[in-house]
Design a protein around this motif. Structure first.
Motif, PDB file in Angstrom:
ATOM      1  N   THR A  15       0.948  -1.245  -0.392  1.00 41.23           N
ATOM      2  CA  THR A  15      -0.388   0.020   0.257  1.00 41.23           C
ATOM      3  C   THR A  15       1.132   1.215  -0.116  1.00 41.23           C
ATOM      4  OG1 THR A  15      -0.158   0.559   2.725  1.00 41.23           O
ATOM      5  CG2 THR A  15      -1.596  -0.692   1.375  1.00 41.23           C
ATOM      6  N   TRP A  16       0.203   2.627  -0.439  1.00 41.00           N
ATOM      7  CA  TRP A  16       1.058   3.557  -0.296  1.00 41.00           C
ATOM      8  C   TRP A  16       0.101   4.388  -0.178  1.00 41.00           C
ATOM      9  CZ3 TRP A  16      -0.480   1.046  -4.383  1.00 41.00           C
ATOM     10  CH2 TRP A  16      -0.696   1.747  -6.246  1.00 41.00           C
ATOM     11  N   GLN A  17       0.858   6.058   0.354  1.00 45.29           N
ATOM     12  CA  GLN A  17      -0.273   7.089   0.740  1.00 45.29           C
ATOM     13  C   GLN A  17       0.597   8.055   0.917  1.00 45.29           C
ATOM     14  OE1 GLN A  17      -2.283   6.275   4.473  1.00 45.29           O
ATOM     15  NE2 GLN A  17      -3.057   7.916   4.271  1.00 45.29           N
TER      16      GLN A  17
ATOM     17  N   HIS B  52       3.051   9.201  -6.320  1.00 45.68           N
ATOM     18  CA  HIS B  52       3.388   7.960  -6.221  1.00 45.68           C
ATOM     19  C   HIS B  52       4.134   8.107  -5.212  1.00 45.68           C
ATOM     20  CE1 HIS B  52      -0.974   7.805  -7.718  1.00 45.68           C
ATOM     21  NE2 HIS B  52      -0.159   8.240  -9.026  1.00 45.68           N
ATOM     22  N   PRO B  53       5.074   6.648  -4.736  1.00 45.09           N
ATOM     23  CA  PRO B  53       6.373   6.046  -4.822  1.00 45.09           C
ATOM     24  C   PRO B  53       6.699   5.348  -6.119  1.00 45.09           C
ATOM     25  CG  PRO B  53       4.296   4.257  -4.115  1.00 45.09           C
ATOM     26  CD  PRO B  53       3.196   5.855  -4.124  1.00 45.09           C
TER      27      PRO B  53
ATOM     28  N   VAL C  59      -8.035   4.531  -9.756  1.00 46.93           N
ATOM     29  CA  VAL C  59      -7.943   3.239 -10.528  1.00 46.93           C
ATOM     30  C   VAL C  59      -8.445   2.078  -9.560  1.00 46.93           C
ATOM     31  CG1 VAL C  59      -6.392   1.987 -11.243  1.00 46.93           C
ATOM     32  CG2 VAL C  59      -5.955   4.355 -11.789  1.00 46.93           C
TER      33      VAL C  59
ATOM     34  N   GLN D  21      -5.606  -0.919  -7.014  1.00 45.69           N
ATOM     35  CA  GLN D  21      -6.917   0.649  -5.998  1.00 45.69           C
ATOM     36  C   GLN D  21      -5.791   1.480  -5.596  1.00 45.69           C
ATOM     37  OE1 GLN D  21      -9.302  -0.825  -3.275  1.00 45.69           O
ATOM     38  NE2 GLN D  21     -10.380  -2.338  -4.765  1.00 45.69           N
ATOM     39  N   VAL D  22      -6.070   2.805  -6.842  1.00 44.29           N
ATOM     40  CA  VAL D  22      -5.699   3.979  -6.347  1.00 44.29           C
ATOM     41  C   VAL D  22      -6.204   5.038  -6.966  1.00 44.29           C
ATOM     42  CG1 VAL D  22      -3.611   5.820  -7.388  1.00 44.29           C
ATOM     43  CG2 VAL D  22      -3.551   3.215  -7.654  1.00 44.29           C
ATOM     44  N   ALA D  23      -6.249   6.091  -5.480  1.00 44.82           N
ATOM     45  CA  ALA D  23      -7.081   6.768  -5.661  1.00 44.82           C
ATOM     46  C   ALA D  23      -6.841   8.439  -5.490  1.00 44.82           C
ATOM     47  CB  ALA D  23      -8.417   6.587  -4.764  1.00 44.82           C
ATOM     48  N   GLY D  24      -7.730   9.575  -5.102  1.00 42.30           N
ATOM     49  CA  GLY D  24      -7.256  11.068  -4.748  1.00 42.30           C
ATOM     50  C   GLY D  24      -6.510  11.768  -5.712  1.00 42.30           C
TER      51      GLY D  24
ATOM     52  N   PHE E 261      -2.381  11.504  -2.612  1.00 42.46           N
ATOM     53  CA  PHE E 261      -2.789   9.816  -3.201  1.00 42.46           C
ATOM     54  C   PHE E 261      -2.730   8.976  -1.899  1.00 42.46           C
ATOM     55  CE2 PHE E 261      -0.427  11.823  -6.715  1.00 42.46           C
ATOM     56  CZ  PHE E 261      -1.539  12.137  -7.836  1.00 42.46           C
ATOM     57  N   LEU E 262      -3.495   7.255  -2.709  1.00 45.19           N
ATOM     58  CA  LEU E 262      -3.779   6.563  -2.133  1.00 45.19           C
ATOM     59  C   LEU E 262      -3.392   5.055  -2.940  1.00 45.19           C
ATOM     60  CD1 LEU E 262      -6.953   7.023   0.315  1.00 45.19           C
ATOM     61  CD2 LEU E 262      -4.678   7.079   1.208  1.00 45.19           C
ATOM     62  N   GLY E 263      -3.156   4.574  -2.255  1.00 47.15           N
ATOM     63  CA  GLY E 263      -2.885   3.009  -3.374  1.00 47.15           C
ATOM     64  C   GLY E 263      -2.980   1.891  -2.125  1.00 47.15           C
ATOM     65  N   LYS E 264      -3.179   1.074  -3.525  1.00 42.13           N
ATOM     66  CA  LYS E 264      -2.946  -0.184  -3.044  1.00 42.13           C
ATOM     67  C   LYS E 264      -2.992  -1.670  -3.949  1.00 42.13           C
ATOM     68  CE  LYS E 264      -6.182  -3.266   0.170  1.00 42.13           C
ATOM     69  NZ  LYS E 264      -7.609  -2.872   0.594  1.00 42.13           N
TER      70      LYS E 264
ATOM     71  N   ARG F  58      -4.130  -2.400   5.050  1.00 41.52           N
ATOM     72  CA  ARG F  58      -4.571  -1.520   5.479  1.00 41.52           C
ATOM     73  C   ARG F  58      -3.496  -0.141   5.414  1.00 41.52           C
ATOM     74  NH1 ARG F  58      -8.748  -0.508   9.026  1.00 41.52           N
ATOM     75  NH2 ARG F  58      -9.381  -2.586   7.978  1.00 41.52           N
TER      76      ARG F  58
END
Lengths: 413, 151
Positions: free
Chosen positions: B76-78, B82-83, B113, B123-126, B131-134, B151
C-alpha cells in the motif's frame, strides 16, 4: 493515526527544533493578494460546457470543457485560442497537448541547452513534457508569464522514474482533452518538495540535455502555477457553477467566475465554507455512521462520484466494468460533509444510478447518477466528482489567498 | 511557512533493518525498495505476516506485507506523490499499466483506478498532492488474512 498525519506531526516538531540548521526554503509563492471587495470590473466570467470533448474516438462523459487563449510571452499577435480544455479543480496548472499548440511558447531553461520538463503524477497515470511560458487569457483575466506543461511523450526521453507512475496520458485519446486547466486549491502543482535537492525531492521536474533528463529542483514560482493566482485581480479562487442534470443528457452549460468576494457577482452569499487540510486539500465526509476523516475532496476532474466500495455501501458494481456502480434501482443517498477542522458541516444528497443504463448512449456527455467505488476495503476515499457539481455553485479558494471568509484553502457551496 | 518534513533529519530516526522486495517477490532478495526510495523502515510481525513500513524521503508511506514464507503479497502507499510503482509492483507493473490504460479508455474520463483481475487487485485513489494506493495478489494472501486487513 495515519502515517501522513504522524509524519506531519513529526515534521512540525522537528522543524520547530531544527529550523535554524535545516536550511528550509520558504513556502511563500511570492504572490501576495489583497482581500475581497476591490470593486474590480474585469470580466471574470467564462462559459463552459459539459460535452463529449475533443477526442472523437473516445467521447468523454462528465467532463467540463472550455477554451483558453495563449500567447507567446509579451506578444499580442502570436496567440491561439484552444478549446477542449478540461476544467479540473483537483489539480493546479495549465497543461496543453503539444499537438494542439500552434504558437511557440518560451521554453524554461537552466543554463545553456538545458531544458526543464515535468512529469506530473495523476491518480491514473502521468503527463510528460517541457515546461514553457505563455501569457494566458480566460474571460477578461490574464495570467502573464505563466509556466505551463506542454504535454509531449516524444520530448527528450521519458525517464524511468517518470514512467514508473503508471500509464502515460500524453496524447488526445489518453488525455481525453486538448489540455487540462488545473484550478484547484494549491497555488502551484508540486509545492515545497520540488524545491529540495536530494532524496526529499519527489522527482516531478527534470533538467534535460538532449535525450537525457535528470531530476532537478524547481522553485515554487517556476513550478506550474494555478493560473488564477497570477491574475491582477480576482486571484483568490474561483466559482464553478453548473446547471442541474436529470439522468443522462447530451450536454449542460456552466460558468466559471473568477475571484471570491472581489466583485458584485462572486460573493459567498449564504454558501457554507468547508475548510480543507492545507497539506492534502481534503475535508471529511460522513456516511452510514462512518466518518472518513480528511479523505474527501471535490474534483471536477473526476467523471463520477467515486466513493467507498461495493461491500461497504451494499451497491453492486457493474458486471462489465469494475469502476462504476450498477444498482438495480436508482439509489437516493445522503452523506454529510464536514470541514477538515471539524467546524461547518452539512448534508449532501446524491444519486447513484445504473451506470450501464446511464452510459448506453455515448452522445450523452452529462450524466447525473454516475458513481463508482473508490477503494475498499480499508483505504477509503470520497471523491466528489463532476456529478456533485450539477445544479450547484461551488467555490474553491486557493491556499494562502485572502477572501472575505478567511484564508484558503476551503471549498464552499 | 514550511510544512514539509525535514527529511534528512528523519533519516536519523531510521532503524536499519532488512528490507522488502516488490509485490510477488521474495523478501530475502534485496533491500531494493528501501534503497530506491531512500526511506526509513519499521518492521512488525504477527502470526500471518511481517509488515514492513517504509517512509520515503519524499513523504510517501509505503507498506509491504510479507508472508511467513517470505513473499510480498500486498503493498500500500499513501502520500503527496506515488512511490516508484515499477519498483513496488515489480513483475506486476506492466500488467498494472496496461490495465490502467484499458480502464482509462473504458471509463471515458478521468478517475480513480480500480483493477480487479483474477491475479491482481490494484486500487489508486486521490488527487494531486494526496494519493492512496493498494495492490495485492489474491492467491498469495496467507490463510486467515483478508483483503480488508491490508491497509
Amino acid at each position: 493515526m495515519k502515517p501522513a498525519r504522524l509524519q506531519r506531526l513529526l515534521g512540525l516538531s522537528l522543524a520547530a527544533a531544527l529550523a535554524a540548521t535545516a536550511g528550509c526554503s520558504g513556502g511563500s509563492s511570492g504572490i501576495t493578494t489583497g482581500g475581497g471587495g476591490s470593486g474590480s470590473t474585469t470580466t471574470n466570467m467564462q462559459a463552459f460546457t459539459v460535452n463529449t470533448g475533443p477526442a472523437a474516438a473516445s467521447p468523454y462523459v462528465n467532463g467540463a470543457f472550455t477554451s483558453v487563449t495563449v500567447c507567446a510571452p509579451g506578444s499580442t499577435t502570436n496567440c491561439q485560442t484552444i478549446g477542449g480544455i478540461l476544467l479540473d479543480t483537483g489539480s493546479s496548472g495549465l497543461r496543453i497537448l503539444s499537438s494542439a499548440l500552434t504558437i511557440s511558447p518560451t521554453q524554461q531553461t537552466r543554463g545553456n541547452g538545458v531544458l526543464i520538463a515535468e512529469c506530473l503524477p495523476f491518480v491514473d497515470g502521468f503527463t510528460w513534457g517541457p515546461v514553457q511560458t505563455v501569457d494566458m487569457t480566460i474571460a477578461g483575466e490574464q495570467a502573464k508569464s505563466l509556466p505551463i506543461q506542454v504535454i509531449n511523450g516524444s520530448f527528450s526521453t521519458i525517464p524511468n522514474s517518470c514512467s514508473s507512475n503508471g500509464a502515460p496520458e500524453n496524447d488526445l485519446s489518453s488525455l481525453g482533452a486538448n489540455g487540462i486547466l488545473g484550478i484547484g486549491s494549491f497555488p502551484e502543482d508540486c509545492g515545497g518538495g520540488c524545491t529540495e535537492s536530494g532524496a526529499g525531492n519527489p522527482g516531478l521536474y527534470y533538467a534535460c540535455t538532449g535525450a537525457n533528463c535528470e531530476v532537478t529542483t524547481e522553485s515554487l514560482s517556476s513550478q506550474l502555477q494555478n493560473p488564477i493566482i497570477l491574475f491582477p485581480t480576482d486571484n483568490n479562487g474561483v466559482i464553478f457553477q453548473l446547471d442541474s442534470v436529470s439522468g443522462a443528457q447530451t450536454s449542460v452549460s456552466g460558468s466559471l467566475i473568477f475571484g471570491i468576494g472581489t466583485q458584485s457577482n462572486n460573493g459567498l452569499g449564504s454558501a457554507t465554507v468547508y475548510g480543507l487540510d492545507p497539506e492534502l486539500g481534503n475535508f471529511t465526509t460522513m456516511f452510514n455512521g462512518q466518518t472518513y476523516s480528511d479523505l474527501a475532496f471535490l474534483d471536477t476532474g473526476s467523471n463520477a462520484i467515486y466513493f467507498l466500495g461495493s461491500n461497504t455501501v451494499n451497491i453492486p458494481t457493474c458486471t462489465d466494468v469494475t469502476f462504476w456502480y450498477c444498482p438495480t434501482t436508482t439509489q437516493n443517498l445522503t452523506a454529510t460533509n464536514q470541514a477538515f477542522d471539524g467546524g461547518a458541516s452539512g448534508p449532501v444528497d446524491f444519486v447513484v444510478g445504473n451506470a450501464d443504463t446511464l452510459t448506453t448512449n455515448e452522445n450523452d456527455a452529462a450524466v447525473n447518477g454516475l458513481a463508482g467505488p473508490s477503494s475498499e476495503p480499508s483505504m477509503f476515499a470520497f471523491d466528489w466528482g463532476l456529478p456533485f457539481f450539477f445544479g450547484r455553485k461551488v467555490y474553491t479558494s486557493i491556499e494562502g489567498q485572502n477572501t472575505p471568509a478567511g484564508t484558503g484553502p476551503y471549498v464552499a457551496y | 511557512m514550511n510544512r514539509r518534513i525535514p527529511r534528512g533529519l528523519l533519516a536519523l530516526l531510521l532503524f536499519p533493518l532488512p528490507a522488502c522486495a516488490s509485490l510477488g517477490g521474495d523478501v530475502t532478495t534485496v533491500q531494493a525498495d528501501q534503497v530506491k526510495m531512500q526511506g526509513s523502515l519499521r518492521t512488525t510481525s504477527n502470526n500471518s505476516y511481517t509488515l514492513h513500513e517504509i517512509q520515503t524521503s519524499a513523504g510517501v508511506a509505503v507498506k509491504e506485507y510479507v508472508s511467513t514464507s517470505g513473499k510480498v503479497f500486498a503493498v500500500t502507499w499513501q502520500g503527496p506523490f506515488h512511490p516508484d510503482l515499477r519498483q513496488l509492483l515489480g513483475t506486476y507493473f506492466d500488467a498494472f499499466t496496461q490495465a490502467e490504460q484499458a480502464q482509462r479508455a473504458q471509463r471515458r474520463g478521468r478517475g480513480p483506478v480500480q483493477i480487479q483481475q483474477p491475479g491482481l487487485v490494484v486500487q489508486v485513489a486521490g488527487h494531486m498532492r494526496a494519493f492512496l494506493g493498494k495492490a495485492y495478489v489474491p492467491q498469495m494472501l496467507p490463510a486467515g488474512v483478508r483483503a480488508e486487513d491490508i491497509r
